[in-house]
Design an enzyme around this catalytic site. Structure first.
Site, PDB file in Angstrom:
ATOM      1  N   ASP A  13      -2.133   5.348   3.797  1.00 35.48           N
ATOM      2  CA  ASP A  13      -2.925   5.651   2.615  1.00 35.48           C
ATOM      3  C   ASP A  13      -2.032   6.309   1.549  1.00 35.48           C
ATOM      4  OD1 ASP A  13      -5.377   6.272   1.125  1.00 35.48           O
ATOM      5  OD2 ASP A  13      -4.884   8.336   1.638  1.00 35.48           O
ATOM      6  N   ASP A  70       1.428   0.729   0.986  1.00 34.72           N
ATOM      7  CA  ASP A  70       0.172  -0.031   0.989  1.00 34.72           C
ATOM      8  C   ASP A  70      -0.528   0.215   2.322  1.00 34.72           C
ATOM      9  OD1 ASP A  70      -0.991  -2.801  -0.636  1.00 34.72           O
ATOM     10  OD2 ASP A  70      -1.761  -2.316   1.371  1.00 34.72           O
ATOM     11  N   ASP A 123      -0.737   0.399  -8.286  1.00 29.33           N
ATOM     12  CA  ASP A 123      -1.234  -0.985  -8.389  1.00 29.33           C
ATOM     13  C   ASP A 123      -2.295  -1.188  -7.311  1.00 29.33           C
ATOM     14  OD1 ASP A 123      -1.531  -3.645  -8.975  1.00 29.33           O
ATOM     15  OD2 ASP A 123       0.334  -4.277  -8.026  1.00 29.33           O
TER      16      ASP A 123
HETATM   17  N1  SAM Z   1      -3.278  -6.196  -8.970  1.00 30.33           N
HETATM   18  C1  SAM Z   1      -4.365  -5.790  -8.210  1.00 30.33           C
HETATM   19  C2  SAM Z   1      -5.662  -5.652  -8.928  1.00 30.33           C
HETATM   20  O1  SAM Z   1      -5.739  -6.111 -10.034  1.00 30.33           O
HETATM   21  O2  SAM Z   1      -6.637  -5.153  -8.378  1.00 30.33           O
HETATM   22  C3  SAM Z   1      -4.048  -4.801  -7.169  1.00 30.33           C
HETATM   23  C4  SAM Z   1      -3.323  -5.613  -6.162  1.00 30.33           C
HETATM   24  S1  SAM Z   1      -2.710  -4.960  -4.752  1.00 30.33           S
HETATM   25  C5  SAM Z   1      -2.751  -6.343  -3.720  1.00 30.33           C
HETATM   26  C6  SAM Z   1      -3.830  -3.792  -4.160  1.00 30.33           C
HETATM   27  C7  SAM Z   1      -3.372  -3.212  -2.816  1.00 30.33           C
HETATM   28  O3  SAM Z   1      -3.805  -1.871  -2.704  1.00 30.33           O
HETATM   29  C8  SAM Z   1      -3.911  -3.944  -1.610  1.00 30.33           C
HETATM   30  O4  SAM Z   1      -2.868  -4.599  -0.957  1.00 30.33           O
HETATM   31  C9  SAM Z   1      -4.550  -2.850  -0.750  1.00 30.33           C
HETATM   32  O5  SAM Z   1      -4.250  -2.998   0.616  1.00 30.33           O
HETATM   33  C10 SAM Z   1      -3.898  -1.596  -1.315  1.00 30.33           C
HETATM   34  N2  SAM Z   1      -4.671  -0.371  -1.113  1.00 30.33           N
HETATM   35  C11 SAM Z   1      -6.010  -0.187  -1.178  1.00 30.33           C
HETATM   36  N3  SAM Z   1      -6.326   1.098  -0.939  1.00 30.33           N
HETATM   37  C12 SAM Z   1      -5.155   1.756  -0.742  1.00 30.33           C
HETATM   38  C13 SAM Z   1      -4.807   3.104  -0.461  1.00 30.33           C
HETATM   39  N4  SAM Z   1      -5.753   4.020  -0.326  1.00 30.33           N
HETATM   40  N5  SAM Z   1      -3.513   3.411  -0.314  1.00 30.33           N
HETATM   41  C14 SAM Z   1      -2.552   2.464  -0.433  1.00 30.33           C
HETATM   42  N6  SAM Z   1      -2.809   1.176  -0.703  1.00 30.33           N
HETATM   43  C15 SAM Z   1      -4.087   0.819  -0.845  1.00 30.33           C
END
Ligand code: SAM
Length: 515
Positions: free
Chosen positions: A358, A324, A376
């Site tokens: 990332d 994440d 996710d």
């Molecule tokens: N269940 C969710 C929804 O319905 O949208 C997704 C939840 S989860 C908390 C999404 C996570 O993706 C966040 O914690 C965010 O920090 C992470 N995120 C966003 N962009 C990202 C990337 N490029 N690489 C990894 N994680 C990422």
């Protein structure tokens, strides 16, 4: 019009240094204001590429306008330069509060955004020619121009580095705006004091009065900013805010209503504790059950730990790598009692390794193979997110899948964003995966979609979910999830999302704009 003659004043080296330092801080403040306007607009309106393109383009053009207008300024250059600093402080300093009020209480947010960009750009554009003309006698145009411009660009660089790594995470947008304003007004006042004897009497008294008014207004606002910002922010959410943090990547907000907790990132709902089990069971268990083996699992996103909780229900899981981007989220999910009780402390389990980077970069650099990959992430609402919904991202995932491995992604709503949902499925197919699209109702989200993909054809009809503690998914339900009624079926036109043609984000915004 006759060309105004160069001023006769020559400044000693301490005073020239002071003037150059003023241009450094003014250009740094101006860049901070522009970054604040761009990010606040992206926060309220979405589409960061569009908001930053408008901000940068209009800012530069307005600087040109300011430079052009500067020919009309013929005398009292120093007085006018100090006045510009003070006005820049007032307008830039209050830019974020103005945008918040405009968004919450008027329908004119876009106009205010444009007005602020043009005004700040024009004021900064006026400053540089005035300063160059003032310093002309101190070494000739060649040296002065090179000094002024290089220091101006250096100020921009300092601000561009400080903004994402220090100012925004430490102070938040509201306080950064007011603090930059205070710095700007301080510079104006220092100039006023340092050059007091050289300034014309009437204007210098007016400048002093303006400086005192701007300092008091910004200072008072900074002292009272938190309650005001909290009140403004809470009117953006229906429930009470119980946690709020601006990380370098996003605004994280937890709300509570009775025993329901909700997580929002940049104002977008990520889950509601009331029905998140529907979403997470549907996302995780089909892929875990379809895969030949699920000893090693990769989660991309999922920093709340709820997907990890579901994965760890499978007894054969030996390792879960969670990637994440945002450490603030994974830290929160490990220490906040509301979250740890929801995710059953999944992120503190020994099987789980957390990588704060990332997802795309991780896929490029890692050599690991996984039985299951779970994507996710937030919806592909901007170009940065949509790159993880691209052909190239799915091909990278496929490279990390062990033979018989399975990939699944959440894929937004097939009802509200029908074309986007089917475009994600088409993009996965284009990457060479066999896909199974499915959907279910998550009341807080609406009808929600997922796409599972594998390198070889799977037979989903035979899936049995032999997993302890499930509250929702069953063999029969998963079979029904794969049927799409006419209003959610694949439209004729779908787009394939590629890194060099990121069409999904635009499609997604278009789909949702209808609701
Ligand atoms: N269940 C969710 C929804 O319905 O949208 C997704 C939840 S989860 C908390 C999404 C996570 O993706 C966040 O914690 C965010 O920090 C992470 N995120 C966003 N962009 C990202 C990337 N490029 N690489 C990894 N994680 C990422």
């Amino acid at each position: 019009m006759a060309e105004p003659s160069a001023p006769d004043t020559t400044y000693n080296s301490a005073k020239s240094f002071l003037l150059l330092a003023a241009i450094f801080s003014a250009s740094a403040c101006a860049i901070v204001y522009e970054l604040l306007i761009g990010s606040t607009s992206a926060y309220f309106l979405g589409d960061s590429v569009e908001q930053f393109s408008i901000t940068i383009g209009l800012f530069l053009a307005s600087m040109g306008l300011g430079a052009w207008i500067s020919r009309a300024v013929v005398d009292q250059l120093l007085e006018r330069f100090i006045a510009l600093e003070l006005w820049l402080a007032a307008i830039g300093g209050f830019s974020v509060p103005i945008l918040y009020f405009a968004y919450l209480y008027t329908d004119t947010f876009r106009y205010w955004m444009l007005l602020l960009i043009v005004t700040i750009g024009a004021l900064v554009g006026l400053e540089l020619p005035l300063l160059t003309r003032m310093l002309q006698k101190n070494g000739g145009l060649r040296t002065v121009l090179s000094n002024v411009l290089s220091i101006d660009y250096l100020g921009s660089l300092a601000a561009a580095l400080l903004f994402p790594y220090l100012l925004l995470p430490l102070l938040g947008a509201f306080n950064t705006s007011l603090t930059a304003g205070l710095l700007n007004v301080a510079v104006g006042l220092v100039l006023l004091v340092a050059f007091w004897s050289q300034l014309v009497r009437g204007p210098r008294m007016r400048l002093l009065a303006l400086g005192i008014v701007v300092t008091s207004a910004l200072g008072l606002s900074l002292v009272t900013a938190d309650p005001i910002r909290e009140r403004l922010e809470s009117s953006l959410y229906t429930d009470q805010i119980v946690y709020s943090e601006q990380s370098p990547y996003q605004q994280i907000v937890l709300t509570q209503w009775q025993d329901e907790t909700r997580l929002y990132l940049d104002r977008h709902l990520q889950f509601s504790s009331a029905d998140e089990y529907r979403y997470h069971e549907s996302l995780v268990h089909p892929a875990m059950t379809l895969a030949d083996q699920a000893q090693r699992v990769l989660i991309i996103g999922g920093g709340d730990g709820l997907s990890a909780r579901e994965i760890l229900r499978h007894g054969d899981v030996e390792r879960v790598d969670l990637v994440d981007l945002d450490q603030a989220i994974t830290d929160l999910a490990r220490r906040d009692l509301r979250l740890t009780s929801l995710n059953a402390n999944a992120l503190s389990r020994t099987e789980v390794r957390i990588f704060n980077e990332d997802g795309f970069t991780f896929l490029e650099r890692s050599q690991e193979a996984y039985g299951v990959i779970i994507i996710d992430l937030p919806d592909p609402r901007d170009e940065a997110l949509s790159k993880l919904y691209s052909v190239e991202a799915y091909r990278l995932c496929a490279r990390h899948l062990s033979p018989g491995g399975v990939l699944v992604t959440q894929a937004t709503s097939p009802y509200y964003a029908r074309t986007s949902f089917w475009s994600i499925a088409a993009t996965m197919t284009e990457s060479g995966l066999h896909v199974i699209p499915y959907h279910t109702l998550v009341p807080s989200f609406g009808e929600w979609g997922f796409v599972v993909g594998s390198k070889s054809q799977r037979r989903p009809a035979e899936l049995t979910f032999d997993v302890p503690g499930l509250r929702y998914i069953t063999t029969e339900l998963f079979r029904q999830m794969q049927t799409f009624p006419a209003d959610m079926s694949r439209p004729e036109q779908v787009v394939v999302n590629r890194l060099d043609r990121p069409v999904l984000a635009r499609q997604y915004r278009e789909d949702w704009s209808r609701w």
